[in-house]
Design a protein around this motif. Sequence first.
Motif, PDB file in Angstrom:
ATOM      1  N   SER A  92      -8.212   0.498   6.487  1.00 17.97           N
ATOM      2  CA  SER A  92      -8.060   1.924   6.211  1.00 17.97           C
ATOM      3  C   SER A  92      -7.918   2.168   4.721  1.00 17.97           C
ATOM      4  O   SER A  92      -8.056   3.300   4.264  1.00 17.97           O
ATOM      5  N   SER A  93      -7.618   1.106   3.970  1.00 20.06           N
ATOM      6  CA  SER A  93      -7.520   1.256   2.520  1.00 20.06           C
ATOM      7  C   SER A  93      -8.831   1.821   1.974  1.00 20.06           C
ATOM      8  O   SER A  93      -8.833   2.799   1.216  1.00 20.06           O
ATOM      9  N   ASP A 197      -4.736  10.250   7.199  1.00 19.56           N
ATOM     10  CA  ASP A 197      -4.564   8.804   7.271  1.00 19.56           C
ATOM     11  C   ASP A 197      -3.864   8.517   8.599  1.00 19.56           C
ATOM     12  O   ASP A 197      -2.650   8.677   8.734  1.00 19.56           O
ATOM     13  N   HIS A 227      -7.564  -2.419  13.691  1.00 16.69           N
ATOM     14  CA  HIS A 227      -6.935  -3.748  13.753  1.00 16.69           C
ATOM     15  C   HIS A 227      -5.417  -3.685  13.876  1.00 16.69           C
ATOM     16  O   HIS A 227      -4.798  -4.659  14.282  1.00 16.69           O
TER      17      HIS A 227
HETATM   18  C1  LIG Z   1      -0.131   4.553   6.430  1.00 23.67           C
HETATM   19  C2  LIG Z   1      -1.102   3.494   6.016  1.00 23.67           C
HETATM   20  N1  LIG Z   1      -2.296   3.850   5.568  1.00 23.67           N
HETATM   21  C3  LIG Z   1      -3.236   2.951   5.198  1.00 23.67           C
HETATM   22  C4  LIG Z   1      -2.953   1.617   5.268  1.00 23.67           C
HETATM   23  C5  LIG Z   1      -4.011   0.635   4.855  1.00 23.67           C
HETATM   24  O1  LIG Z   1      -4.574   0.116   6.002  1.00 23.67           O
HETATM   25  P1  LIG Z   1      -5.373  -1.258   6.029  1.00 23.67           P
HETATM   26  O2  LIG Z   1      -4.359  -2.349   5.995  1.00 23.67           O
HETATM   27  O3  LIG Z   1      -6.140  -1.179   7.304  1.00 23.67           O
HETATM   28  O4  LIG Z   1      -6.260  -1.266   4.826  1.00 23.67           O
HETATM   29  C6  LIG Z   1      -1.709   1.178   5.721  1.00 23.67           C
HETATM   30  C7  LIG Z   1      -1.388  -0.250   5.778  1.00 23.67           C
HETATM   31  O5  LIG Z   1      -0.321  -0.683   6.080  1.00 23.67           O
HETATM   32  C8  LIG Z   1      -0.742   2.149   6.102  1.00 23.67           C
HETATM   33  O6  LIG Z   1       0.463   1.785   6.546  1.00 23.67           O
END
Ligand SMILES: Cc1ncc(COP(=O)(O)O)c(C=O)c1O
Length: 487
Positions: A92-93, A197, A227
């Motif tokens: 999600s990053s 998000d 994931h």
């Molecule tokens: C609220 C939130 N957004 C985005 C992310 C990023 O997700 P990813 O680890 O799938 O890149 C995280 C990761 O912990 C998160 O807690």
Amino acid sequence: MKKSQKKTPLFDTLYQHARRHVISFHTPGHKNGRAIDKRLKDFTGKNLYYFDVTVFPEVDSLHDPVSTIKKAQRLTAEAYGVKYSFFLVNGSSVGNEAMFLSACNPGDSVILSRNAHKSVLSGIILSGVWPIWIQPKVDQDLEIIFDSSPEQIEQALNQFPEAKAVFVTTPTYNGVTTDLVKIAELVHRRGKILLVDEAHGPHLKFHPDLPISAVEAGADLCVQSTHKILSALSQGSVLHFNSELIDLNRVRKIVSLLQTTSPNYLILASIDLARRQVALYGEKMFHPIIKYAEETRRKINQLKNFSCFTRGEIRARGYDLDVTKLTINVTRSGLSGYKIEEILNQEYNIQVDCADLFNLIAILGIGSTRTDLEKLTQALKKIDSATGGAKGTNVRESLQLPSLSTEMVMMPRDVFLMQKVKRIPLRKAAGHIAAQSLTPYPPGIPVLIPGERITPEIRDYLLGLSNKEIRVTGQETDTLKTIKVVS
Ligand SMILES: Cc1ncc(COP(=O)(O)O)c(C=O)c1O
């Protein structure tokens, strides 16, 4: 759920390909696993590596999908009820970065809460937007942070009518969800874009006892970490598009701009399979998990030193809770969350998702079992009877942030790209512009963000933290005695 959801076009294609043991003259160099270190291959088995292929017509291209990936993404969009879904291989990053770049042009402004994930600052820097920060509410009783409420967003929209978009994190790490239906209504009534998000919520849509999902509440773009809760491999996430306000082709280009040209097909196939699983069996699979989570919450709440807030307590504060996330408060034990995390790992073979001074967060997923939860409860019970309890803990005050009035005087992007930054003693920092983020945990809200003016109040607060056992993420030296500022 439609019969089409039984299909897994991407997995099927890869499976057929893997079974053929095709001679590889393509990347990766291990050649169907042949050159993989024996220790790893002995543990994993060899078949896995036949899935690790490169882009060729049979398996389709993530950047220009025309066959299997296109079909798999379409089925995902169908399952979630959105116009289009993009598979992501950097979590999600990358989805957060893509949302900012898709929705905004340089110089636009976006309303969001300061407790957003660190990838959100990357999105802000990459897209060159002005963030309009909402100071999140910190609940002193539950010792957690709440993302923006509809009231806070309405106030920000009234104060900053020029904002192009609103960005919300829901659920938070603690599983707390805000009233997205109301927020979507507020945002869209003003013709603004809603970005969500939902990294922690890819399962919400599939069980009626979970809070409403962003895809149903009306987000224009929403990212989910498939994931984190479902069965995709790490890094496997999805960006959902469901907008009248954003150009789909722009999102397509941005997602392509940000992602690798060598995606891991095992990750992609696992997203395809995870979607099928949750679409067909999500309700059935999450039903017992919700039940065990609630059972565990009740048992933890009977212990003398640990507690776990309930959905009722969260609802009473105007929010909702995904009960499959257990936030276990440990303050009464006299030990920090970090210490209990270590005890659970070393003595009980249990690893939680994260810990801070006050809390442990145990995340349940589609693979969680009642036995796992019973083991966690038993371990906590033993630790509970072995610990004496707090004799007046002094860490509580660290959750309290000064009523920070911050002022963004430079765009985070301009500060990030600037060559002229210097490190100065923190005690001399008032009046300067921060060139780094500083985030004490807890509470996990940045005190400073690049581009913000350092006030005497912020300087004093940071000086105070440097004398305590509070971890300040972003500090580049062992102790927080200096700070990077714009020259
Ligand atoms: C609220 C939130 N957004 C985005 C992310 C990023 O997700 P990813 O680890 O799938 O890149 C995280 C990761 O912990 C998160 O807690």
